[in-house]
Enzyme design. Structure first.
Site, PDB file in Angstrom:
ATOM      1  N   GLU A 188       3.775   0.106 -11.065  1.00  0.00           N
ATOM      2  CA  GLU A 188       5.153  -0.074 -10.579  1.00  0.00           C
ATOM      3  C   GLU A 188       6.136   0.807 -11.349  1.00  0.00           C
ATOM      4  OE1 GLU A 188       6.396  -3.976  -9.376  1.00  0.00           O
ATOM      5  OE2 GLU A 188       4.313  -4.669  -9.288  1.00  0.00           O
ATOM      6  N   GLU A 193       7.264   6.542 -18.497  1.00  0.00           N
ATOM      7  CA  GLU A 193       7.914   7.840 -18.388  1.00  0.00           C
ATOM      8  C   GLU A 193       8.847   7.891 -17.183  1.00  0.00           C
ATOM      9  OE1 GLU A 193       4.624   8.008 -21.053  1.00  0.00           O
ATOM     10  OE2 GLU A 193       4.689   7.323 -18.974  1.00  0.00           O
ATOM     11  N   ARG A 252      -6.026 -20.364 -40.463  1.00  0.00           N
ATOM     12  CA  ARG A 252      -6.887 -19.431 -41.199  1.00  0.00           C
ATOM     13  C   ARG A 252      -6.453 -19.366 -42.665  1.00  0.00           C
ATOM     14  NH1 ARG A 252     -11.710 -16.884 -41.970  1.00  0.00           N
ATOM     15  NH2 ARG A 252     -11.457 -14.668 -42.535  1.00  0.00           N
ATOM     16  N   ALA A 306       0.828  -1.202   0.000  1.00  0.00           N
ATOM     17  CA  ALA A 306       0.000   0.000   0.000  1.00  0.00           C
ATOM     18  C   ALA A 306       0.862   1.252   0.000  1.00  0.00           C
ATOM     19  CB  ALA A 306      -0.942  -0.009   1.196  1.00  0.00           C
ATOM     20  N   GLU A 320      -1.289   6.705  -3.498  1.00  0.00           N
ATOM     21  CA  GLU A 320      -2.396   7.475  -2.921  1.00  0.00           C
ATOM     22  C   GLU A 320      -3.072   8.306  -4.001  1.00  0.00           C
ATOM     23  OE1 GLU A 320      -0.319   8.042   1.483  1.00  0.00           O
ATOM     24  OE2 GLU A 320      -0.976   9.799   0.353  1.00  0.00           O
ATOM     25  N   GLY A 362       1.128   9.393  -6.877  1.00  0.00           N
ATOM     26  CA  GLY A 362       1.324   8.250  -7.751  1.00  0.00           C
ATOM     27  C   GLY A 362       2.802   8.109  -8.074  1.00  0.00           C
TER      28      GLY A 362
END
Length: 378
Positions: free
Chosen positions: A357, A361, A262, A119, A122, A126
């Site tokens: 995680e 960027e 296919r 945890a 928030e 981030g």
């Protein structure tokens, strides 16, 4: 070269998926957590692969863990359970926990008797995790936690939470501490539904309203939480890269099978040059990502710094998984646009890989800082 233990866990995972992987569809459709499948994975030892046998785990090495994640990568909602439990919860517990903390939590987590959650994120914190608002104030032999977390994997199914909170807001990142919080301490949670992908993986918000945590449940030292979070995310990024490799392998396997079956213009579409171009590009992305992932893992197991390599692997593998999933849809044509075909789910599941995680960027900024010696953010 893989050792027999790695091959064995791959084969065990393949048998499990062959027999039970199809059951995931119903949970995905209902956005329900697949408890029966998770319990079966726990019985197979999948939730404590690298945990020592003395602590309830399988006692295998980190590469066995990555082999498992690769095999499970095409079923991302299940792979997510393995990653969260081991990379984000058990890894920091084993690295920073006291002997008493390990004895209390590790065996139950490794055996899958309980699930854990990491945890950190928030609503207003981030990528800028150091700006978190959750507070922990000392009251005698306890800390009292106030705040909320969001986008937390396992929020509604976990019994143990690694909660990051500021014990000294004036110190910024150096004032963050990690706590081992139990649901019974008063943690409240609520689910977040409507995700694009990972629809059977639990995600939610965590509410801490005066939650009292004994002082002996600080993980590591007071003020060490941010360092614990960053080191944990390094391991997590390798595991996500391995999961991305597995997703790409599944997408390629399905595309190869479909292209061979296919027929258009009187012959299998696998004979068409532009279809082969898609398949070749998919294979290239897959193998490059695999090599970057294993390079990062090798540095980790040798005890060398691997933050740069983990970011390189996570950045490339996550972006490559999106390219490969896109090409898988192209190979399947209009059929790939329908949920009846598995590549549609792979396409949806791939999208999160560039976000959690550490976004792509953020990975670029980490890589840039290593190259230049200059950090783009404090």
């Amino acid at each position: 070269m893989e050792v027999p233990e790695h091959k064995e866990i791959r084969e065990l995972a393949r048998r499990f998926l062959s027999e039970r992987g199809g059951a995931l569809r119903a949970y995905e459709e209902e956005e329900a957590f697949p408890w029966p499948l998770v319990e079966e994975m726990a019985e197979l030892g999948f939730l404590g692969v690298f945990v020592p046998e003395a602590l309830g785990g399988a006692g295998l090495d980190f590469f066995a863990y990555l082999a498992l994640l690769e095999e499970m990568g095409g079923w991302a909602s299940l792979r997510s359970v393995l990653s969260v439990q081991q990379s984000l919860v058990l890894t920091p517990l084993l690295a920073y926990g006291t002997e008493a903390q390990k004895a209390r939590y590790v065996p139950r987590l490794a055996r899958g008797e309980v699930l854990g959650a990491f945890a950190l994120t928030e609503p207003e914190a981030g990528s800028d995790a150091a700006s978190l608002k959750t507070r922990a104030r000392r009251e005698g032999d306890f800390y009292v936690l106030e705040g909320q977390k969001t986008f937390i994997s396992h929020a509604n199914v976990a019994e143990v939470f690694l909660v990051f909170a500021k014990t000294d807001p004036e110190k910024g990142a150096k004032g963050i501490t990690c706590f081992l919080v139990e649901r019974g301490d008063g943690v409240k949670t609520s689910p977040l539904k409507g995700k694009l992908g990972l629809r059977a993986a639990d995600t939610g918000m965590v509410f801490l309203d005066g939650v009292r945590v004994p002082k002996d449940r600080v993980l590591g030292k007071e003020g060490e939480g941010f360092r614990i979070a960053l080191s944990t995310l390094d391991t997590g990024r390798i595991s996500l890269a391995a999961g991305a490799v597995g997703l790409m392998q599944r997408a390629l396997d399905l595309s190869l099978a479909y292209a061979g079956e296919r027929k258009q213009f009187g012959k299998p579409i696998a004979q068409f040059q532009l279809v082969q171009e898609h398949l070749a590009a998919m294979k290239l992305d897959l193998e490059a990502a695999r090599l970057l992932t294993y390079r990062a893992a090798w540095k980790k197991v040798k005890g060398e710094p691997y933050t740069l390599e983990a970011s390189l692997a996570k950045l490339f593998a996550s972006e490559a998984a999106n390219r490969v999933a896109y090409r898988a849809i192209q190979v399947h044509g209009g059929y790939g646009f329908f949920e009846e075909y598995e590549v549609a789910r792979l396409y949806r599941d791939a999208r999160i890989l560039t976000l959690y995680e550490g976004t792509s960027e953020v990975q670029k900024l980490i890589i840039g800082a290593h190259l230049t010696g200059v950090r783009a953010f404090a």
